[in-house]
Design a protein around this motif. Structure first.
Motif, PDB file in Angstrom:
ATOM      1  N   TYR A  73      30.404 -25.928 -21.919  1.00 56.44           N
ATOM      2  CA  TYR A  73      29.992 -27.505 -22.272  1.00 56.44           C
ATOM      3  C   TYR A  73      28.782 -26.695 -22.628  1.00 56.44           C
ATOM      4  O   TYR A  73      28.476 -27.333 -23.477  1.00 56.44           O
ATOM      5  N   PHE A  74      27.532 -26.641 -21.882  1.00 58.45           N
ATOM      6  CA  PHE A  74      26.076 -26.304 -21.723  1.00 58.45           C
ATOM      7  C   PHE A  74      25.707 -24.696 -21.863  1.00 58.45           C
ATOM      8  O   PHE A  74      25.839 -24.379 -20.987  1.00 58.45           O
ATOM      9  N   TYR A  79      15.551 -33.418 -24.066  1.00 58.71           N
ATOM     10  CA  TYR A  79      17.403 -33.234 -22.666  1.00 58.71           C
ATOM     11  C   TYR A  79      18.332 -33.260 -24.096  1.00 58.71           C
ATOM     12  O   TYR A  79      18.296 -33.025 -25.490  1.00 58.71           O
ATOM     13  N   GLY A 122      21.521 -32.695 -22.482  1.00 56.28           N
ATOM     14  CA  GLY A 122      23.192 -33.176 -21.759  1.00 56.28           C
ATOM     15  C   GLY A 122      22.413 -33.543 -20.076  1.00 56.28           C
ATOM     16  O   GLY A 122      20.906 -32.739 -20.378  1.00 56.28           O
ATOM     17  N   GLN A 177      24.159 -33.956 -16.236  1.00 55.83           N
ATOM     18  CA  GLN A 177      25.800 -33.304 -15.043  1.00 55.83           C
ATOM     19  C   GLN A 177      25.638 -34.816 -14.035  1.00 55.83           C
ATOM     20  O   GLN A 177      24.568 -34.449 -13.514  1.00 55.83           O
ATOM     21  N   LEU A 186      23.877 -38.818 -25.573  1.00 60.38           N
ATOM     22  CA  LEU A 186      23.763 -37.356 -25.929  1.00 60.38           C
ATOM     23  C   LEU A 186      25.354 -36.920 -24.466  1.00 60.38           C
ATOM     24  O   LEU A 186      25.839 -38.152 -24.382  1.00 60.38           O
ATOM     25  N   PRO A 187      25.730 -35.530 -24.719  1.00 62.11           N
ATOM     26  CA  PRO A 187      26.909 -35.653 -23.271  1.00 62.11           C
ATOM     27  C   PRO A 187      27.039 -35.846 -22.372  1.00 62.11           C
ATOM     28  O   PRO A 187      25.654 -35.293 -21.177  1.00 62.11           O
ATOM     29  N   ILE A 188      27.663 -36.105 -21.507  1.00 65.15           N
ATOM     30  CA  ILE A 188      27.447 -36.413 -20.103  1.00 65.15           C
ATOM     31  C   ILE A 188      28.872 -35.468 -19.144  1.00 65.15           C
ATOM     32  O   ILE A 188      29.667 -35.269 -19.954  1.00 65.15           O
ATOM     33  N   HIS A 189      28.458 -34.524 -18.751  1.00 63.98           N
ATOM     34  CA  HIS A 189      29.396 -33.994 -17.681  1.00 63.98           C
ATOM     35  C   HIS A 189      29.783 -34.947 -16.374  1.00 63.98           C
ATOM     36  O   HIS A 189      28.998 -34.983 -15.666  1.00 63.98           O
ATOM     37  N   TYR A 238      33.906 -33.990 -19.784  1.00 65.99           N
ATOM     38  CA  TYR A 238      32.936 -33.837 -20.458  1.00 65.99           C
ATOM     39  C   TYR A 238      33.173 -35.136 -21.482  1.00 65.99           C
ATOM     40  O   TYR A 238      34.005 -35.096 -22.768  1.00 65.99           O
ATOM     41  N   THR A 254      31.091 -37.019 -24.918  1.00 67.43           N
ATOM     42  CA  THR A 254      30.827 -37.269 -26.469  1.00 67.43           C
ATOM     43  C   THR A 254      30.806 -38.652 -26.480  1.00 67.43           C
ATOM     44  O   THR A 254      30.291 -38.806 -27.099  1.00 67.43           O
TER      45      THR A 254
END
Length: 389
Positions: A79-80, A159, A161, A163, A235-238, A260, A262
């Motif tokens: 993902y990143f 930033y 994203g 985790q 922002l994306p969060i895993h 994941y 979004t």
């Protein structure tokens, strides 16, 4: 700790770096490039997170913190992009958000029960129960024990994203309800279940933990982050779900799920299957009999030539029931330099015989407790490297 990741894990454990820019100038910020191609670099200067106090308080198995961090970053690569992204110590959540107490000494924060006065709590709602799978209703079960964070930033320190790993207990503490003559739970005048004094311990299956983490804890955590931290925004969060093992275990736990995110909340979770198996063991033979035989043969061959005061301990990491890495630790009481070097070089000649599924191989050789050599082979490689200490 994973031998092949020795230096990376040291960086992860003591040099995880912060991407927070509010206290840093461009002149202060530097980036540490990865030691191995395809791994993450790190953003400096390092900013310690206050949550480390909580991790020290609730961490049960010392192997978990390293394995959780290393495997978490491996999973994040989907993902990143590690070619354009740097990892840093998590600094969104602080210790008081994980755990604090009000003037009445009521527990507040993400690691406490969900209540009307603590709606963000990741543990089950106070006064409710989860089923054990053996017919027992476990009231006030403590399932979530910790939350770990890694931030991902770009080269400018912004930033990109996050985790968050939700750590869940397989062995949980819970209470049992008092019962009426008909077997139903006893209720007080306020409608609350009356619990027996003291607590008990029980186990939850991987499936139960996955369901709770994906449907309850994961959703609450994402909602809390979106609603209380503008820096997270959209922002994306895993989100990762991690299952711990007992504190006296010689293996680590493993990840059982991920999402994941979004959008504003988690929509779906992917089931993950990870497991450590001792070598040799019946479980290893069940999972991969060929690999089990290879390790047993190497062990017996080594002992034929070094029969005295040599110990051999191994474990194998499986992903989706496929061997991914073999770790072996050899302990000897070397009496001379020639004896020590002979064993090291002999083990180098035996190492290629452990090759099922082209798995990664790491051999840690000690003499009288001191490391004398590290033998390593990358996954899908035939090249053996040896580091003499």
């Amino acid at each position: 700790m994973k031998i092949s990741k020795l230096f990376s894990l040291l960086l992860l454990g003591s040099l995880l770096l912060s991407g927070c820019r509010q206290d840093d100038t461009d002149e202060d910020r530097v980036t540490v490039e990865p030691l191995r191609e395809g791994d993450y670099g790190y953003s400096m200067p390092y900013v310690n997170s206050s949550t480390s106090v909580i991790h020290s308080k609730y961490g049960s198995n010392k192997l978990d913190k390293y394995f959780m961090g290393q495997q978490g970053l491996e999973l994040a690569k989907s993902y990143f992009d590690p070619n354009t992204t740097y990892a840093s110590e998590g600094n969104i959540l602080d210790a008081s958000e994980l755990e604090r107490f009000d003037s009445s000494l009521r527990g507040l924060g993400l690691l406490k029960y969900k209540t009307d006065y603590n709606p963000e709590g990741l543990n089950p709602e106070k006064g409710t129960y989860v089923e054990s799978g053996t017919g027992i209703d476990m009231y006030d079960a403590i399932i979530v024990s910790d939350v770990y964070e890694v931030d991902f930033v770009d080269q400018n320190g912004d930033y990109v994203g996050f985790q968050f790993t939700i750590v869940m207990n397989q062995n949980i503490t819970y209470s049992v309800a008092q019962t009426n003559e008909d077997g139903s739970a006893a209720i007080d005048e306020n409608g609350n279940v009356i619990l027996q004094s003291g607590t008990q311990t029980g186990q939850m299956s991987d499936e139960q933990l996955f369901n709770y983490g994906s449907l309850e804890a994961g959703q609450r955590l994402v909602n809390y982050l979106r609603n209380n931290h503008p820096e997270v925004g959209n922002l994306p969060i895993h989100v990762l779900l991690y299952k711990t093992v007992s504190s006296d275990s010689m293996t680590s736990g493993g990840f059982i799920g991920q999402s994941y995110v979004t959008t504003r909340s988690s929509t779906s979770y992917e089931r993950l299957t990870q497991e450590w198996a001792f070598a040799p063991s019946a479980r290893l033979s069940e999972l991969d009999s060929v690999l089990a035989n290879q390790i047993s043969t190497v062990k017996s061959t080594l002992f034929e030539n070094f029969p005295n005061e040599v110990g051999f301990y191994g474990r194998v990491f499986f992903i989706d029931n496929m061997a991914d890495e073999v770790e072996i630790e050899i302990n000897m009481r070397g009496k001379t330099y020639v004896e020590i070097q002979s064993l090291i070089q002999y083990m180098v000649t035996l190492a290629p015989d452990i090759n099922e599924n082209n798995c990664e191989l790491n051999v840690h050789i000690k003499s009288d407790g001191d490391t004398v050599a590290l033998i390593h082979r990358d996954k899908n490689s035939e090249t053996i490297t040896t580091s003499l200490i």
